[in-house]
Write an enzyme that holds these catalytic residues in place. Structure first.
Site, PDB file in Angstrom:
ATOM      1  N   LYS A 202     -13.424  -2.790  30.586  1.00 32.74           N
ATOM      2  CA  LYS A 202     -12.020  -2.404  30.786  1.00 32.74           C
ATOM      3  C   LYS A 202     -11.928  -1.606  32.073  1.00 32.74           C
ATOM      4  CE  LYS A 202      -8.666   0.761  28.678  1.00 32.74           C
ATOM      5  NZ  LYS A 202      -8.096   1.232  27.422  1.00 32.74           N
TER       6      LYS A 202
HETATM    7  C1  R5P Z   1      -9.466   6.045  27.855  1.00 32.97           C
HETATM    8  O1  R5P Z   1      -9.622   7.183  28.149  1.00 32.97           O
HETATM    9  C2  R5P Z   1      -8.986   5.660  26.546  1.00 32.97           C
HETATM   10  O2  R5P Z   1      -9.507   4.489  26.038  1.00 32.97           O
HETATM   11  C3  R5P Z   1      -7.529   5.649  26.571  1.00 32.97           C
HETATM   12  O3  R5P Z   1      -7.054   6.083  25.374  1.00 32.97           O
HETATM   13  C4  R5P Z   1      -6.898   4.355  26.915  1.00 32.97           C
HETATM   14  O4  R5P Z   1      -7.652   3.609  27.806  1.00 32.97           O
HETATM   15  C5  R5P Z   1      -5.662   4.661  27.596  1.00 32.97           C
HETATM   16  O5  R5P Z   1      -4.799   3.608  27.637  1.00 32.97           O
HETATM   17  P1  R5P Z   1      -3.583   3.779  28.614  1.00 32.97           P
HETATM   18  O6  R5P Z   1      -4.126   4.305  29.897  1.00 32.97           O
HETATM   19  O7  R5P Z   1      -3.033   2.401  28.777  1.00 32.97           O
HETATM   20  O8  R5P Z   1      -2.604   4.699  27.990  1.00 32.97           O
END
Ligand code: R5P
Length: 295
Positions: A202
């Site tokens: 990711k």
């Molecule tokens: C990374 O730190 C974690 O997996 C997050 O909770 C997630 O990636 C965050 O998703 P977004 O940036 O789309 O809110």
């Protein structure tokens, strides 16, 4: 005891070669059946892409805006996601065990936002992942961070444990405040994750050269959402990412902090799985948002 089957007219279709079930995901053709089956629960075999809904933020930042009540804020969105990315605490407390979609479990943690986030450890035993029947585990990798080596080691240990049970590992490239989110850095971080065994990576989108990041990573990349953007911009970013080689998205705040989270996740799914153009997807979002306005 059943009698012996002694018929002579059995049909073995000698002229038809046995089906060779290739696998639809980049770099994944040589895994064992269990791992492929789990990957097929995260990624849709028909499109080779996923809409993963990330709401594991609480593991380091507590009750993030939009996640105050996972039972109320997130559970209604779950049917629209191919996979949920979450912690085991939230899975067991708030997600109905009747949920049939993919589950990607946060497996690293330790520091809160009050400390150095790169100082994580493995926070989940693979045996518990098996007990919860998850389809993948996620670990943060801080390339260039203070605790780079430890975070890489967290990932490689999870990869080893994951192979024991056929559970894929999602390496999450964490970008510290001091690091630039450009193609050179993202290419470095994603490639390190893949080389050291992550079956999925990711990472963030970058405006310049993202197609080089995806091309240089031998396993599927899913795009991270990042901080909340206007809906039209988030849909544009998701569109560009999949057109430039991402195997889908893993978005959190851009969905659950949207004015209409249900409309947004459906618009994102149209971009990811139907290649819907972002302008059209934004129209779809607006229409769906109207339909779901409370009376
Ligand atoms: C990374 O730190 C974690 O997996 C997050 O909770 C997630 O990636 C965050 O998703 P977004 O940036 O789309 O809110």
């Amino acid at each position: 005891m059943p009698e012996a089957d002694e018929r002579d007219d059995k049909n073995f279709h000698e002229d038809t070669p046995a089906a060779d079930h290739g696998f639809f995901l980049k770099g994944s053709g040589q895994y064992d059946w269990g791992m492929k089956n789990r990957l097929a629960r995260i990624f849709r075999p028909e499109t080779g892409r996923t809409v993963m809904l990330a709401f594991d933020h609480g593991y380091f930042q507590g009750p993030t805006t939009g996640l105050e009540r996972v039972d109320l804020n997130i559970v209604p969105l779950a049917p629209h996601a191919d996979a949920l990315m979450l912690t085991r605490g939230i899975l067991r407390s708030s997600i109905p065990a009747t949920h049939r979609g993919g589950i990607v479990m946060r497996a690293s943690g330790g520091p809160s936002i009050l400390k150095d986030l790169s100082h994580e450890r493995i926070a989940l035993d693979m045996e518990d992942a098996v007990r919860m029947n998850v389809h993948g585990v996620a670990v943060q990798v801080f390339v260039g961070g203070e605790h780079e080596t430890e975070s890489v080691e967290n990932m490689t240990k999870l990869v080893d444990a994951g192979y024991r049970y056929g559970i894929p590992v999602l390496g999450v490239t964490a970008v510290g405040r001091e690091l630039t989110r450009d193609a050179r850095y993202l290419g470095l971080a994603t490639r390190i994750c893949a080389e050291l065994g992550a079956q999925v990576v990711k990472t963030y989108y970058c405006d310049e050269g993202f197609e080089r990041v995806t091309a240089g990573c031998p396993v599927p990349i899913v795009m991270a959402g990042g901080k909340k953007l206007p809906e039209a911009d988030a849909l544009e970013m998701a569109y560009r990412a999949v057109q430039q080689g991402a195997a889908g998205v893993d978005m959190g705040r851009n969905i659950f902090q949207s004015e209409s989270p249900a409309a947004m996740i459906r618009a994102v799914a149209a971009v990811v799985h139907e290649d819907m153009r972002p302008e059209q997807a934004y129209e779809l979002y607006r229409e769906l948002a109207q339909e779901t306005v409370p009376a």
